[in-house]
Design an enzyme around this catalytic site. Structure first.
Site, PDB file in Angstrom:
ATOM      1  N   GLY A  73      33.355  36.683  47.368  1.00  0.00           N
ATOM      2  CA  GLY A  73      31.977  36.596  46.869  1.00  0.00           C
ATOM      3  C   GLY A  73      30.649  36.519  47.883  1.00  0.00           C
ATOM      4  N   GLU A  89      29.874  42.702  47.277  1.00  0.00           N
ATOM      5  CA  GLU A  89      30.466  41.457  47.929  1.00  0.00           C
ATOM      6  C   GLU A  89      31.968  41.809  47.827  1.00  0.00           C
ATOM      7  OE1 GLU A  89      29.596  39.026  50.022  1.00  0.00           O
ATOM      8  OE2 GLU A  89      27.565  39.243  49.850  1.00  0.00           O
ATOM      9  N   GLU A  93      34.142  42.222  51.303  1.00  0.00           N
ATOM     10  CA  GLU A  93      35.253  41.379  51.700  1.00  0.00           C
ATOM     11  C   GLU A  93      36.360  41.441  51.560  1.00  0.00           C
ATOM     12  OE1 GLU A  93      32.220  37.344  51.675  1.00  0.00           O
ATOM     13  OE2 GLU A  93      33.976  37.420  50.287  1.00  0.00           O
ATOM     14  N   PRO A 110      24.816  20.032  41.327  1.00  0.00           N
ATOM     15  CA  PRO A 110      24.164  19.516  42.488  1.00  0.00           C
ATOM     16  C   PRO A 110      25.036  19.365  43.682  1.00  0.00           C
ATOM     17  CG  PRO A 110      22.960  18.578  40.550  1.00  0.00           C
ATOM     18  CD  PRO A 110      24.356  19.235  40.021  1.00  0.00           C
ATOM     19  N   GLU A 143      40.589  37.235  56.346  1.00  0.00           N
ATOM     20  CA  GLU A 143      41.619  37.760  55.767  1.00  0.00           C
ATOM     21  C   GLU A 143      41.583  37.943  54.392  1.00  0.00           C
ATOM     22  OE1 GLU A 143      46.408  36.600  55.985  1.00  0.00           O
ATOM     23  OE2 GLU A 143      44.836  35.403  57.140  1.00  0.00           O
TER      24      GLU A 143
END
Length: 288
Positions: A73, A89, A93, A110, A143
């Protein structure tokens, strides 16, 4: 859409006022899932009768959490939707093309990312047997690798998801959860684990969401277009964490096939040999 001249000044004033509010960054994380033994041919299915699922992880090549396993991501660009960014993404990746994305949830606790205020939108992308064979790390992922999740346990307010690599348990995600009628439930706490950020929570939440589906229909996500009853039972037992005794299989078959709206219908004239010394098994497909 063309903006009226009188609105342009209002827009500029509004944007200037926004400067007093902190702005979060937006990311997407993808839980890519496929059946284990995806590399085997149709005739080899029954050589590994214990069905399991695999989840695709990437090893981070950059700070923070460099060298840790994580979900694929990354950050969403202003010119794309969250879904478009998730697909980009995932491909950058892992070299994997995203299938239809199933929303898992928004993760905005948060401090979930030490770098800044970052809100993640998580999705599940499901792959069938034989797909996802050529994954490789790219962009900031050093990887990419499929990990097998064997014997997941979710119930009684807790979850346990054991991850295996080459037949060896490498880590187990554990924590507490609450089952709810809406979306299956939520994860309330996660024990210390080796994954980056809050990705253990995202994976556990994805399992809760998936198991909230009608499991007899969810099984079709992990099967080829044509399959034997034994193939179907393997998947169903994994999803329900319950075993169907051989003596109960005929009744289970009737529940699936001999109803007003059967889930399974036989494929005329097609059979599969399920192993040495076994009779040929009728092949089925999903009804509809």
């Amino acid at each position: 859409m063309k903006v009226a001249d009188e609105d342009l000044a209002k827009i500029e004033a509004y944007r200037a006022a926004l400067g007093k509010y902190p702005k979060p960054s937006v990311t997407a994380d993808i839980v890519a899932i496929r059946p284990a033994y995806g590399e085997l041919s149709e005739s080899q299915w029954r050589e590994n009768p214990k069905f399991a699922l695999e989840i695709l992880l990437v090893k981070r090549g950059l700070w923070p959490h460099e060298g840790c396993w994580a979900l694929p991501g990354g950050f969403i660009r202003p010119t794309e939707s969250v879904e478009e960014g998730a697909r980009r993404e995932l491909h950058e990746e892992t070299a994997l093309e995203a299938h239809p994305l199933i929303p898992v949830g928004v993760f905005s606790k948060p401090g979930r990312d030490m770098r800044a205020w970052i809100i993640s939108n998580a999705f599940v992308s499901v792959y069938r047997r034989g797909e996802g064979m050529a994954v490789k790390g790219g962009d900031d992922a050093a990887e990419a690798k499929w990990f097998r999740v064997e014997s997941p346990a979710i119930g009684n307010g807790a979850f346990s998801l054991p991850f295996y690599e080459n037949g060896k348990n490498v880590f187990t995600l554990r924590g507490a959860c609450v089952h709810e009628d809406l979306n299956g439930g939520r994860v309330t706490s996660v024990k210390k684990n080796p994954l980056a950020f809050d990705h253990a929570e995202i994976i556990a939440t994805a399992f809760l969401r998936l198991l909230a589906f009608d499991l007899k229909k969810l099984a079709f996500f992990f099967l080829p277009d044509e399959f034997s009853l034994t193939n179907y039972i393997d998947v169903y037992q994994y999803l329900t964490r319950q075993s169907i005794a051989p003596v109960n299989i005929p009744n289970f078959r009737r529940q699936l096939t001999v109803t007003r709206e059967p889930l399974l219908v036989p494929v005329e004239g097609k059979f599969e040999t399920e192993g040495k010394g076994h009779a040929k098994a009728q092949l089925y497909r999903r009804n509809g």
